[in-house]
Design an enzyme around this catalytic site. Structure first.
Site, mmCIF file in Angstrom:
data_model
loop_
_atom_site.group_PDB
_atom_site.id
_atom_site.type_symbol
_atom_site.label_atom_id
_atom_site.label_comp_id
_atom_site.label_asym_id
_atom_site.label_seq_id
_atom_site.Cartn_x
_atom_site.Cartn_y
_atom_site.Cartn_z
ATOM 1 N N LYS A 53 0.839 -1.205 0.000
ATOM 2 C CA LYS A 53 0.000 0.000 0.000
ATOM 3 C C LYS A 53 0.873 1.253 0.000
ATOM 4 C CE LYS A 53 -3.811 -2.492 1.997
ATOM 5 N NZ LYS A 53 -4.411 -3.081 3.194
ATOM 6 N N GLN A 97 -5.380 -2.032 9.519
ATOM 7 C CA GLN A 97 -5.156 -3.378 8.986
ATOM 8 C C GLN A 97 -5.745 -4.416 9.940
ATOM 9 O OE1 GLN A 97 -3.336 -3.741 5.925
ATOM 10 N NE2 GLN A 97 -4.215 -5.785 6.068
ATOM 11 N N ASP A 120 -11.767 2.036 3.325
ATOM 12 C CA ASP A 120 -12.016 0.596 3.186
ATOM 13 C C ASP A 120 -13.501 0.318 2.973
ATOM 14 O OD1 ASP A 120 -10.032 -1.272 3.102
ATOM 15 O OD2 ASP A 120 -9.768 -1.405 5.280
#
Ligand code: NAD
Length: 296
Positions: A53, A97, A120
């Site tokens: 990322k 995460q 997300d």
């Protein structure tokens, strides 16, 4: 022979759109879009994802802020960090995460993220808005799945879609997005009866299960579009691991189009994450509340 849908090529097209948003923001005098990635603990797979990322941000001109916290970090400390990131203007997107260590309540943490920065797309506000068709940030992998399908067939309204899997991160949101596209959607799962027969009726078949090569050739209607979300690591010879999808790729050559594993859905996820971040920055820059990604 089925067309092989090149996820890397479609992801590059999306990257180009993202770069255009970044360049136009910078040309207008705004800071580049910023993505904050929070990693708690040392899960090796998560370390790799976070590295990817960060590199992708560099490549497309986004700013990235990595926050690596010890495994023993308390929920309170993590919530405090999220509060800070919510308040920081240079942060347009926040990604925590998962999985988080067991002593931390994942749902509470995800709900603490400002929905306008929830790139997300897992915050209940975004899940609700996307489901109601009132905007909202779309989750990355499901949005990537729809983009891959539409790279083959632009107008999918009226088609029969079958989704295998009903998880909150893939199966359910894929079904929601396909419904919004006008498909007639059947969601199947581990309790579904006559799964093969249901799949064999599908014009669009999306497999998001996590079982290597569950979907066999006779589950797939000739001419169907098949999207394989599954990532299954198997032990190959000489200790070498191999990646397999949820679809027996060689058996579905009578499909119209199929995604390979790797190189299908996988590359779309990070591309969509950066796109969501750039879109959130664009909305903040225009004085909006962020995160409307309905224009694709
Ligand atoms: P999950 O374990 O949360 O959900 C799996 C779903 O499959 C469940 O709804 C379950 O009911 C269903 N299922 C299990 N066995 C079944 C069976 N025999 N028949 C029919 N349905 C069955 O998994 P997930 O998080 O949704 O991920 C699914 C797969 O997609 C995994 O392989 C994961 O690694 C992969 N994935 C890929 C990406 C990507 O970027 N490409 C992103 C997320 C997940």
């Amino acid at each position: 022979m089925a067309e092989i849908i090149d996820g890397r090529a479609v992801a590059r097209e999306l990257d180009q759109q993202t770069q255009e948003i970044v360049q136009s923001l910078v040309a207008e005098g705004h800071a580049p879009p910023g993505l904050a990635v929070v990693l708690v603990g040392n899960d090796p797979a998560s370390e790799i994802y976070v590295g990817h990322k960060t590199k992708a941000c560099e490549r497309l001109g986004l700013a990235s802020f990595e926050h690596r916290l010890a495994e023993t970090t308390s929920e309170g400390a993590l919530l405090a960090l999220i509060g800070e990131l919510n308040d920081r203007d240079e942060v347009d997107g926040i990604l925590v995460q998962v999985p988080l260590p067991d002593h931390i309540d994942e749902a509470r943490v995800l709900e603490a993220i400002d929905p306008a920065k929830d790139v997300d797309g897992f915050h209940p506000v975004n899940v609700g808005r996307v489901s109601a068709g009132t905007g909202g940030i779309r989750p990355c992998t499901p949005a990537g799945v729809v983009m891959l399908i539409k790279s083959v067939e632009r107008d999918i309204a009226g088609l029969d879609a079958v989704v295998i899997g009903r998880s909150n991160i893939v199966g359910k949101p894929v079904a929601t997005l396909l419904l919004a596209e006008g498909c007639t959607v059947t969601v199947t799962h581990s309790k579904t009866r006559d799964l093969a027969a249901k799949c064999a009726r599908a014009d669009i078949l999306v497999a998001a299960v996590g079982k290597p090569e569950l979907v066999r050739g006779d589950w797939v209607k000739p001419g169907a579009i098949v999207i394989d979300v599954g990532i299954n690591r198997t032990q190959g010879g000489e200790g070498k691991g191999r990646l397999l999808g949820d679809v027996a790729f060689d058996e579905v050559q009578h499909a119209r189009a199929v995604t390979p594993v790797p190189g299908g859905v996988g590359p779309m996820t990070i591309a969509m994450l950066l796109h969501n971040t750039a879109q959130a920055a664009r909305t903040f820059a225009s004085g909006g509340e962020g995160g409307m990604t309905q224009d694709q």
